[in-house]
Design an enzyme around this catalytic site. Structure first.
Site, PDB file in Angstrom:
ATOM      1  N   HIS A   1       4.601  -7.593  -0.085  1.00  0.00           N
ATOM      2  CA  HIS A   1       4.744  -6.302   0.579  1.00  0.00           C
ATOM      3  C   HIS A   1       6.089  -5.686   0.166  1.00  0.00           C
ATOM      4  CE1 HIS A   1       1.502  -7.552   3.259  1.00  0.00           C
ATOM      5  NE2 HIS A   1       2.240  -8.509   3.788  1.00  0.00           N
TER       6      HIS A   1
ATOM      7  N   CYS B   1       4.445 -11.651   8.981  1.00  0.00           N
ATOM      8  CA  CYS B   1       5.292 -11.604   7.786  1.00  0.00           C
ATOM      9  C   CYS B   1       6.090 -10.306   7.706  1.00  0.00           C
ATOM     10  CB  CYS B   1       4.443 -11.793   6.535  1.00  0.00           C
ATOM     11  SG  CYS B   1       2.994 -10.715   6.429  1.00  0.00           S
TER      12      CYS B   1
END
Length: 343
Positions: free
Chosen positions: A221, A141
């Site tokens: 994130h 990711c």
């Protein structure tokens, strides 16, 4: 239209999203998914009409829980052209001999080491190189987020070097055994973090260094990125490039989109299932340019960002689309992905 037959090994965070994305594609057929435990996600798959395949030794356990398996994992492999391995990190290597024996094309995830596949894959960076490969590894990711931005910026000018700080979420929302709960943890303490090495599996000549910390949040994130280009550009150039790139959204903080919590709430308001944000979010106000230096902040929804790339990877190995533009058009239209600015 001939449809490629696809199976998904694993029906967790990534597997269930990829499986449901496959079901939306005009050129793909989801043959089934695998489960090793008869839990609520197995029941959910059955409720969606998805055939569930299980290990031989688990057939009776599933039946005892009221779940009738469609067959074994080996039987699933006999029915598919492509298998997407969405098992926990490191587990894909154990399954690879089984896939090879079945003669199927293989898509692995970023939790596996790069040498598991012929090529590490990111649609915007190397789709054409992936055409017809037997195996691909869709990068993680965080790496997917970095590569989308870097390969977008490289349309303006060659990228000389990148320095990035990764602020990682501690766990996915459903995870109960990870942390930290009350700390900011360097991950790792040494430099670079593995993200730079992962980027280099796709862009081997790029000078990149990353550092990472884990923080007590589950939502997304955040990356703080510095890039140096080969020639000067303007802020307007960078904004226009991000704005025109598929799978990148510019978020305007003045509308109340100044945090990951607000981004997630926006996704909820859009009616996104599981509040998924497959797009990379770049904060418009964070973009700063000084000659050859470009800086920005971006947010990555770790549960969803790799889903479009998994769909493109299937098309690449099956040679269903010859260019990145073609597969992006189909994938993004079917998944309802956005580009440009939000809100």
């Amino acid at each position: 239209m001939a449809r490629v037959r696809v199976g998904v090994n694993g029906f967790g965070t990534i597997g269930k999203r990829v499986a449901e994305a496959i079901m939306l594609q005009p050129d793909m057929e989801l043959v089934g998914v695998t489960k090793t435990k008869p839990d609520y996600t197995a029941k959910y798959a059955v409720s969606r009409g998805i055939p569930v395949y299980v290990p031989k030794e688990s057939l009776e356990e599933f039946q005892a829980k009221g779940i009738e398996p469609a067959g074994t994992i080996e039987e699933l492999l006999e029915k598919v052209d492509v298998i997407v391995d969405a098992t926990p990190g490191g587990t894909g290597r154990k399954y690879k001999p089984l896939y090879e024996k079945a003669g199927v094309k293989m898509i692995f995830q970023g939790g596996e080491k790069a040498d598991i596949a012929e090529l590490s894959f990111s649609t915007l960076c190397n789709y054409e190189q992936a055409l017809g490969k037997t195996s691909l590894r869709v990068v993680s990711c965080n790496t997917t987020g970095l590569l989308r931005a870097i390969c977008s910026i490289s349309r303006l000018a060659p990228v000389r070097r990148v320095r990035a700080t990764i602020v990682r979420r501690a766990a996915d929302p459903k995870e109960i055994k990870r942390g930290p709960v009350n700390a900011i943890k360097p991950d790792p303490v040494k430099t670079p973090s593995h993200h730079a090495l992962d980027v280099k599996t796709v862009l081997p000549d790029l000078d990149i260094v990353t550092m990472a910390v884990v923080v007590p949040t589950t939502l997304m994130h955040v990356h703080i990125v510095y890039a140096e280009l080969e020639k000067p550009v303007t802020r307007e150039d960078v904004v226009a490039t991000f704005e025109s790139t598929p799978r990148i959204l510019l978020a305007d903080a003045s509308y109340g989109l100044a945090s990951t919590a607000e981004l997630v709430e926006y996704a909820r308001d859009l009616g996104r299932k599981r509040y998924d944000i497959p797009e990379l979010i770049v904060w418009l106000d964070s973009i700063a340019v000084n000659g050859v230096e470009v800086m920005w902040m971006q947010a990555v929804h770790q549960e969803a960002i790799v889903v479009p790339e998994n769909i493109d990877a299937i098309r690449a190995v099956a040679e269903l689309a010859k260019t990145a533009e073609e597969t992006i058009r189909i994938t993004d239209e079917r998944l309802g992905l956005l580009k440009g600015r939000i809100p």
